[in-house]
Scaffold this active site. Structure first.
Site, mmCIF file in Angstrom:
data_model
loop_
_atom_site.group_PDB
_atom_site.id
_atom_site.type_symbol
_atom_site.label_atom_id
_atom_site.label_comp_id
_atom_site.label_asym_id
_atom_site.label_seq_id
_atom_site.Cartn_x
_atom_site.Cartn_y
_atom_site.Cartn_z
ATOM 1 N N ASP A 171 -11.473 -92.819 81.173
ATOM 2 C CA ASP A 171 -10.644 -91.663 81.506
ATOM 3 C C ASP A 171 -11.536 -90.451 81.802
ATOM 4 O O ASP A 171 -12.625 -90.604 82.359
ATOM 5 C CB ASP A 171 -9.683 -91.397 80.323
ATOM 6 C CG ASP A 171 -8.376 -90.734 80.736
ATOM 7 O OD1 ASP A 171 -8.426 -89.622 81.265
ATOM 8 O OD2 ASP A 171 -7.309 -91.322 80.504
ATOM 9 N N HIS A 229 -6.908 -84.740 79.846
ATOM 10 C CA HIS A 229 -6.196 -86.003 80.030
ATOM 11 C C HIS A 229 -6.698 -87.099 79.079
ATOM 12 O O HIS A 229 -5.911 -87.788 78.420
ATOM 13 C CB HIS A 229 -6.372 -86.417 81.491
ATOM 14 C CG HIS A 229 -5.557 -87.576 81.938
ATOM 15 N ND1 HIS A 229 -5.996 -88.878 81.821
ATOM 16 C CD2 HIS A 229 -4.335 -87.638 82.517
ATOM 17 C CE1 HIS A 229 -5.071 -89.689 82.324
ATOM 18 N NE2 HIS A 229 -4.054 -88.965 82.755
ATOM 19 N N SER A 562 0.496 -92.540 82.924
ATOM 20 C CA SER A 562 -0.732 -92.290 82.170
ATOM 21 C C SER A 562 -0.479 -92.279 80.677
ATOM 22 O O SER A 562 -1.346 -92.600 79.891
ATOM 23 C CB SER A 562 -1.307 -90.907 82.503
ATOM 24 O OG SER A 562 -2.281 -90.982 83.491
#
Ligand SMILES: *[C@@H]1O[C@H](CO)[C@@H](O)[C@H](O)[C@H]1NC(C)=O
Ligand SMILES: *[C@@H]1O[C@H](CO)[C@@H](O)[C@H](O)[C@H]1NC(C)=O
Ligand SMILES: *[C@@H]1O[C@H](CO)[C@@H](O)[C@H](O)[C@H]1NC(C)=O
Ligand SMILES: *[C@@H]1O[C@H](CO)[C@@H](O)[C@H](O)[C@H]1NC(C)=O
Ligand SMILES: *[C@@H]1O[C@H](CO)[C@@H](O)[C@H](O)[C@H]1NC(C)=O
Ligand SMILES: *[C@@H]1O[C@H](CO)[C@@H](O)[C@H](O)[C@H]1NC(C)=O
Ligand SMILES: *[C@@H]1O[C@H](CO)[C@@H](O)[C@H](O)[C@H]1NC(C)=O
Length: 788
Positions: A171, A229, A562
């Site tokens: 990620d 994220h 996600s």
């Protein structure tokens, strides 16, 4: 949605920071130029710089070495031998990444001519220009209350919290100082762990056992520290307990990931701009080398066109990982609701779509006539008085830009002190719409969905009092505005509401990408859905809207596939912990055959239109972790079983070799039709001929058990299963059955509508299921039938 993604990412960062990053990226090639040897002509060099591109080059394994005894130096020398030698007019091409585990090959900066020259070399398989990948978050609101993750209570007893299992998160990196990454109760990393911690000092611990940067570039500026994220996805998969976490006063509880005592290993492959496929492959390669058990990857290609598996770096890397016993869980994508919008289609990947949860952060719009419409907002200002304000439709001037409350579009409208009705679907995020309303002097905002977004609403951290309503409510409010001289409305902030009777959760949100698969229509995708709407998890630093309000929060709410993917990665880690010898395919099977197909009211799971969701939206259904831990039967797949499947896709020997890293002669392999792979679901492309497939189930439940067949056969076809009863006397015993699909008539029940809407590609389909039922277990396989 791609545009929205960009917009949303921008909003996550203070503007100054974003500009700085863009500038750095823009100028770095120029800096590189200055360092080139002065002897090279300037013009010449510019030409070459501009035609240089990163290619991923796939090769055969070097002959001398056995597959496993390969030394790093041997491999490096082998890769180097493919590069052109430097001449006076060019530079020695630089290898950017060397792959050793998941694929055989390397990434290098090359010109098209240099690639062409390589093609003649012995051992060369293919070279692919690198492509951009995108993170799968659709919206970035921030913050709010903490609730326990659904299913957690049922789950913890059997699974040991995921102890001993390592989840590799590929990620944007991690913010290691977050309390979710504390290691209380987490044992030291297992002996097999070979990874490293490139973070500063001693921040790694028993929870966060490794963090590496895999983005090619200047190692001094690129550390695995990150922007948001990756911290969110990591904590969703395996965040530790954070007690009494409360936020905005809206909620109070324990924040925890799916596998709170599993280890985390972080591979930074994406920046705020997105990700490069060569870096992503390097992250997967490193994760496999380090010894992870599960890989979580919330990443898809930017362009959702047909990509065969030998050209799909995610599929290639995931195949290599799966061959080593590692389960790879990926996002399905965020470009629903049309069919054929799905990514990550390979059968060795666990492909995860999104579902809603039964928590809303409620903000109700009330009209002067007393009508109320429930919507959502994370921002719940206590000082907003629920007095009626003049209500105005932003599109009342007939301008579409204004209807979307685009930047600057309300400048000439009188919205001062009013509550402004804006529509979604324009090129701006709903948070940006709030900025526009606020800067034009509006007091509050009601955002209403466009038709295709249906009933999906998102809780976002707006910059002014606001609520997000569904399409149907929007129509009624517009009609109300038309019907009266002096329309007025207000917003009532109701805080966090869990388990409301009107909730239809879990439901499929509009953005969750849908099958059928483009690369392999004989495999049903997605595999499963899991929570992906308004998910609260760890976040690195106060967001800009929080800073503006002098609030700091360690948590943030995000939506997207996600968010769904790491839920499933964490659940897979729990299964791996309680069943250490299950293969990736066995874990997938357990998750799929036990999934729920009904919602909390016992009604079929619905989609964004509140219509029953089709198999291309939910796959096997909504994950049920407790049941997955004890599935009764599993459909297993051995690593070699994929070879006849790949040959059956009619790939050339070379293409199969790129995937398998082995020399394969498909003419010598008994290739199989896609649907013949021992998958826990069926996707049948049916013409006028009957088709027959076999499946083998393994008994992982009680030794002595009898299973009887139940099936739902859609109109227009016949399904014959032989035998209709299976009797087991031992654990791990296998049994094989046959399913025959017989076309009767063409009374189909649905239509596949691909994104193009040309109609030319639209096909009829039907769906059903078969289920093996014993006293204790129910093992369900969904069936999709596409009429050729
Ligand atoms: C945990 O498992 C044990 C044995 O399987 C059982 O007796 C116990 O009731 C379970 N506890 C909870 C909280 O479910
Ligand atoms: C390591 O931490 C120190 C002190 O916090 C900081 O000054 C330094 O820049 C950090 N180095 C890296 C590579 O992050
Ligand atoms: C949160 O809940 C805990 C335990 O129920 C309680 O002790 C604490 O005071 C609560 N905190 C807030 C801010 O409500
Ligand atoms: C992808 O690679 C290109 C070329 O090396 C680079 O300019 C770009 O910044 C990279 N993008 C990301 C998101 O890392
Ligand atoms: C609509 O509004 C935008 C922004 O204010 C403006 O640029 C555009 O010209 C307008 N379009 C029409 C058709 O009036
Ligand atoms: C409101 O009135 C406008 C103009 O008369 C019309 O175009 C629109 O369809 C009406 N909207 C609704 C929801 O009735
Ligand atoms: C592969 O080729 C065979 C023979 O031409 C054909 O029957 C089959 O449908 C093809 N399979 C795929 C997946 O295209």
């Amino acid at each position: 949605m791609e545009n929205t993604q960009h917009k949303v990412l921008e909003i996550m960062f203070p503007l100054g920071l974003l500009l700085l990053l863009l500038l750095l990226l823009k100028f770095s090639p120029a800096i590189a130029n200055e360092q080139e040897p002065a002897a090279v002509g300037l013009r010449n060099m510019d030409d070459e710089q501009s035609s240089l591109q990163t290619y991923i080059v796939f090769t055969k394994k070097p002959e001398a070495a056995g597959a496993n005894s390969l030394q790093h130096e041997d491999l490096n020398a082998w890769y180097q031998s493919f590069l052109p030698t430097a001449t006076s007019s060019n530079h020695q091409p630089q290898i950017v990444h060397t792959y050793r585990n998941v694929v055989t090959g390397f990434a290098a900066r090359l010109t098209p001519e240099q690639v062409k020259a390589m093609e003649g070399k012995e051992g060369f398989l293919s070279a692919q220009a690198e492509r951009m990948l995108a993170l799968q978050t659709t919206h970035t609101p921030y913050f709010l209350g903490l609730t326990k993750n659904r299913g957690w209570e049922l789950w913890k007893n059997e699974s040991n919290y995921g102890k001993g299992v390592i989840i590799g998160v590929v990620d944007t990196g991690i913010w290691p100082d977050h309390p979710s990454f504390g290691d209380e109760g987490v044992p030291p990393a297992p002996d097999k762990w070979k990874g490293k911690c490139e973070l500063n000092g001693t921040v790694c611990n028993n929870k966060l056992i490794g963090a590496r940067n895999c983005i090619h570039g200047d190692a001094n500026t690129l550390s695995p520290y990150e922007v948001g994220h990756g911290t969110h996805t990591s904590s969703t998969a395996a965040g530790n307990f954070v007690k009494d976490a409360n936020a905005y006063g809206n909620a109070n509880g324990t924040a925890v990931g799916m596998a709170p005592h599993a280890h985390l290993a972080i591979y930074k492959v994406c920046s705020i701009e997105g990700c490069n496929s060569s870096d992503m492959l390097a992250g997967l390669d490193a994760a496999v080398e380090d010894g992870v058990d599960v890989i979580s990857m919330s990443i898809v290609y930017y362009h959702n066109d047909y990509i065969p598996f030998h050209e799909d770096a995610i599929a290639l890397g995931a195949f290599g990982a799966t061959q080593k016993g590692i389960l790879v869980s990926c996002s399905a994508g965020n470009i629903g609701p049309e069919h054929k919008t799905l990514s990550n289609e390979a059968p060795w990947i666990l492909t995860v779509g999104a579902s809603t949860i039964d928590r809303t952060i409620k903000a109700t719009a009330r009209l002067r006539n007393g009508a109320e419409f429930g919507g959502e907002s994370v921002y719940q200002p206590k000082d907003f008085l629920p007095v009626l304000l003049p209500l105005i439709y932003a599109g009342s001037n007939g301008n579409r830009s204004s209807a979307f409350c685009k930047d600057g579009s309300l400048r000439n409208m009188d919205v001062k002190g009013k509550i402004v009705l804006c529509e979604t679907g324009g090129p701006v995020s709903i948070i940006a719409q709030g900025y526009e309303v606020r800067s034009a002097g509006g007091s509050a905002m009601i955002v209403i969905n466009r038709k295709q977004d249906g009933y999906t609403t998102l809780a976002e951290d707006h910059v002014l009092p606001a609520t997000h309503l569904d399409y149907a409510s929007g129509l009624k409010i517009k009609a109300y505005i038309n019907s009266t001289q002096n329309p007025k409305a207000t917003i009532l902030f109701r805080g966090t509401v869990i388990g409301e009777s009107s909730s239809v959760a879990p439901a499929v949100p509009f953005f969750s990408s849908r099958g059928p698969s483009k690369a392999s229509p004989g495999i049903l995708k997605p595999d499963i859905i899991g929570p992906g709407v308004s998910i609260l998890a760890a976040y690195p630093f106060p967001t800009d809207s929080n800073i503006a309000r002098k609030k700091t929060s360690m948590f943030n709410i995000l939506s997207g596939t996600s968010m769904s993917c790491p839920h499933l990665s964490g659940i897979a880690a729990l299964l791996k912990s309680s069943h250490p010898y299950w293969s990736p395919a066995a874990i997938k099977s357990a998750i799929m055959t036990t999934a729920d197909v009904v919602n909390h009211h016992g009604k079929p799971i619905v989609d964004e239109k509140r219509s029953p969701a089709d198999v291309f939206a939910i796959g096997a259904g909504h994950v049920n972790p407790s049941k997955a831990n004890n599935p009764g039967l599993i459909y297993d797949i051995q690593p070699d079983d994929y070879i006849p499947y790949l040959c059956g896709l009619n790939y050339t020997d070379k293409q199969v070799e790129i995937i398998t890293q082995r020399t394969i002669k498909c003419s010598k392999v008994e290739s199989i039709a896609e649907t013949q792979l021992n998958y826990p679901s069926f996707s049948v492309v049916l013409g006028s001929e009957s088709l027959s497939f076999t499946r083998t189930v393994t008994n992982v439940g009680e030794a002595k058990s009898t299973y009887n067949l139940e099936k739902f056969v859609p109109p227009g076809i016949g399904i014959i299963v032989r035998p209709e009863q299976i009797v087991f006397s031992e654990v791990n015993q296998k049994a094989t059955y046959t399913v025959e699909f017989i076309p009767h008539s063409h009374k189909q029940i649905g239509e596949i509508n691909p994104q193009s809407h040309t109609g030319k590609d639209s096909k009829r389909y039907a769906e059903g299921y078969l289920r093996w039922v014993s006293d204790k277990y129910s093992v369900r396989s969904p069936i999709s039938i596409i009429f050729a």
